[in-house]
Design a protein around this motif. Structure first.
Motif, PDB file in Angstrom:
ATOM      1  N   LYS B   2      19.644 -11.581  18.484  1.00  0.00           N
ATOM      2  CA  LYS B   2      19.734 -11.118  17.105  1.00  0.00           C
ATOM      3  C   LYS B   2      19.510 -12.297  16.169  1.00  0.00           C
ATOM      4  O   LYS B   2      19.992 -13.392  16.413  1.00  0.00           O
ATOM      5  CB  LYS B   2      21.100 -10.499  16.863  1.00  0.00           C
ATOM      6  N   GLU B   3      18.771 -12.046  15.095  1.00  0.00           N
ATOM      7  CA  GLU B   3      18.463 -13.105  14.144  1.00  0.00           C
ATOM      8  C   GLU B   3      18.794 -12.666  12.737  1.00  0.00           C
ATOM      9  O   GLU B   3      18.569 -11.521  12.353  1.00  0.00           O
ATOM     10  CB  GLU B   3      16.990 -13.496  14.241  1.00  0.00           C
ATOM     11  N   VAL B   4      19.295 -13.631  11.987  1.00  0.00           N
ATOM     12  CA  VAL B   4      19.567 -13.440  10.569  1.00  0.00           C
ATOM     13  C   VAL B   4      18.862 -14.588   9.853  1.00  0.00           C
ATOM     14  O   VAL B   4      19.163 -15.752  10.112  1.00  0.00           O
ATOM     15  CB  VAL B   4      21.077 -13.457  10.278  1.00  0.00           C
ATOM     16  N   GLU B   5      17.927 -14.255   8.989  1.00  0.00           N
ATOM     17  CA  GLU B   5      17.074 -15.254   8.357  1.00  0.00           C
ATOM     18  C   GLU B   5      17.390 -15.396   6.881  1.00  0.00           C
ATOM     19  O   GLU B   5      17.502 -14.406   6.155  1.00  0.00           O
ATOM     20  CB  GLU B   5      15.600 -14.885   8.529  1.00  0.00           C
ATOM     21  N   GLN B   6      17.509 -16.626   6.452  1.00  0.00           N
ATOM     22  CA  GLN B   6      17.694 -16.948   5.040  1.00  0.00           C
ATOM     23  C   GLN B   6      16.833 -18.146   4.689  1.00  0.00           C
ATOM     24  O   GLN B   6      16.654 -19.051   5.516  1.00  0.00           O
ATOM     25  CB  GLN B   6      19.155 -17.325   4.740  1.00  0.00           C
ATOM     26  N   ASN B   7      16.329 -18.167   3.473  1.00  0.00           N
ATOM     27  CA  ASN B   7      15.638 -19.339   2.960  1.00  0.00           C
ATOM     28  C   ASN B   7      16.673 -20.418   2.681  1.00  0.00           C
ATOM     29  O   ASN B   7      17.648 -20.183   1.976  1.00  0.00           O
ATOM     30  CB  ASN B   7      14.900 -18.979   1.668  1.00  0.00           C
ATOM     31  N   SER B   8      16.466 -21.595   3.269  1.00  0.00           N
ATOM     32  CA  SER B   8      17.491 -22.638   3.141  1.00  0.00           C
ATOM     33  C   SER B   8      17.597 -23.219   1.743  1.00  0.00           C
ATOM     34  O   SER B   8      18.630 -23.815   1.392  1.00  0.00           O
ATOM     35  CB  SER B   8      17.217 -23.753   4.143  1.00  0.00           C
ATOM     36  N   GLY B   9      16.509 -23.049   0.929  1.00  0.00           N
ATOM     37  CA  GLY B   9      16.549 -23.560  -0.436  1.00  0.00           C
ATOM     38  C   GLY B   9      16.312 -25.054  -0.472  1.00  0.00           C
ATOM     39  O   GLY B   9      15.661 -25.597   0.413  1.00  0.00           O
ATOM     40  N   PRO B  10      16.824 -25.754  -1.497  1.00  0.00           N
ATOM     41  CA  PRO B  10      17.769 -25.219  -2.466  1.00  0.00           C
ATOM     42  C   PRO B  10      17.125 -24.328  -3.523  1.00  0.00           C
ATOM     43  O   PRO B  10      15.979 -24.507  -3.877  1.00  0.00           O
ATOM     44  CB  PRO B  10      18.362 -26.474  -3.106  1.00  0.00           C
ATOM     45  N   LEU B  11      17.905 -23.358  -3.970  1.00  0.00           N
ATOM     46  CA  LEU B  11      17.537 -22.512  -5.078  1.00  0.00           C
ATOM     47  C   LEU B  11      18.219 -23.073  -6.312  1.00  0.00           C
ATOM     48  O   LEU B  11      19.446 -23.181  -6.348  1.00  0.00           O
ATOM     49  CB  LEU B  11      17.998 -21.073  -4.826  1.00  0.00           C
ATOM     50  N   SER B  12      17.413 -23.459  -7.283  1.00  0.00           N
ATOM     51  CA  SER B  12      17.957 -24.067  -8.483  1.00  0.00           C
ATOM     52  C   SER B  12      17.764 -23.133  -9.668  1.00  0.00           C
ATOM     53  O   SER B  12      16.643 -22.696  -9.936  1.00  0.00           O
ATOM     54  CB  SER B  12      17.269 -25.416  -8.756  1.00  0.00           C
TER      55      SER B  12
END
Lengths: 112, 117
Positions: B2-12
Motif C-alpha cells: 500500500k502506498e500513500v503519496e504526498q508532495n514533499s514540498g516545501p509549499l510556501s
C-alpha cells in the motif's frame, strides 16, 4: 483520559550496543500499539504493531524486535545497533486502528 | 504494498492565504483517512479525519475526500505562521495479520508547509 509515555527522549548509542525503548499507555485497555521510525526528511515507517499481549507483527525485516509483555506496554529492542538505525522512533496507540493514532513524544536515537 | 503519496514540498504561502495539501493512495478499498500535523522535532498530532466522500470542515481546516479518484486533500484557510509544519496524510486499512477488524495506518512522507508573514 488516555496518555502515552515514551522514554527516553534522546539517546546516543555506539554501533553494536543493545537498545531498549519502552512505551506505556494509560487510561485504556487492549489498545492497538505501534512502533514507527522516521529517518531525517522521511515519512513514518511502520516497524511493528500489536493487537494484543504477546501478538507482534513485523512490517520490515531488520535487526529490531518488539515485545508486548503487558497489555499497555510495548518495547522496542535491538541486540546490536547499526548506524542505519539512527532516527526518530515513535510509539503510538489507537482504539482499534480505524480511529486516530495517538503518539508518544518520540525518541531521537543517534547511533555513533 | 500500500502506498500513500504526498508532495514533499516545501509549499510556501503568504499569511492569510489558502494552503492546499494533497494526498493520493493506492488501495481502492481504503476506508479511513487522517491528516496529522508535525512540528519539527515533535510527534504528529491529529488535525482531521474523514471517512465519507465530500468535504468536512473544522474551523479553518477542510478535508476533502474523493474515493473514485483516490485522493484526499486538506485546505487551510487564513494560513498563519503557526501553521508552518509538516502535514502527514494517513490511510488506514484492515490488517492482513490480525482478525477482528484491526486496522493499520500507513503514512505518507508528509508535505512541508511554510507560511511567511
Amino acid at each position: 483520559s488516555q496518555t502515552i509515555h515514551q522514554w527516553p527522549a534522546t539517546l546516543v548509542q555506539p554501533v553494536g550496543s543493545p537498545l531498549s525503548l519502552e512505551c506505556t499507555v494509560e487510561g485504556t485497555s487492549n489498545p492497538n500499539l505501534y512502533w514507527y521510525r522516521q529517518a531525517a526528511g522521511r515519512g513514518l515507517q511502520l516497524l511493528f504493531y500489536s493487537v494484543g499481549i504477546g501478538q507482534i507483527s513485523s512490517e520490515v525485516p531488520q535487526n529490531l524486535s518488539a515485545s508486548r509483555p503487558q497489555d499497555r506496554q510495548f518495547i522496542l529492542s535491538s541486540k546490536k545497533l547499526l548506524l542505519s538505525d539512527s532516527g526518530f522512533y515513535l510509539c503510538a496507540w489507537s482504539v482499534d486502528g480505524n480511529t486516530e493514532a495517538f503518539f508518544g513524544q518520540g525518541t531521537r536515537l543517534t547511533v555513533v | 504494498q500500500k502506498e500513500v503519496e504526498q508532495n514533499s514540498g516545501p509549499l510556501s504561502v503568504p499569511e492569510g492565504a489558502i494552503a492546499s495539501l494533497n494526498c493520493t493512495y493506492s488501495d481502492r478499498g481504503s476506508q479511513s483517512f487522517f491528516w496529522y500535523r508535525q512540528y519539527s522535532g515533535k510527534s504528529p498530532e491529529l488535525i482531521m479525519f474523514i471517512y465519507s466522500n465530500g468535504d468536512k470542515e473544522d474551523g479553518r481546516f477542510t478535508a476533502q475526500l474523493n474515493k473514485a479518484s483516490q485522493y484526499v486533500s486538506l485546505l487551510i484557510r487564513d494560513s498563519q505562521p503557526s501553521d508552518s509544519a509538516t502535514y502527514l496524510c494517513a490511510v488506514q486499512d484492515p490488517s492482513p495479520h490480525a482478525s477482528g477488524g484491526s486496522y493499520i495506518p500507513t503514512f505518507g512522507r508528509g508535505t512541508s508547509l511554510i507560511v511567511h508573514p
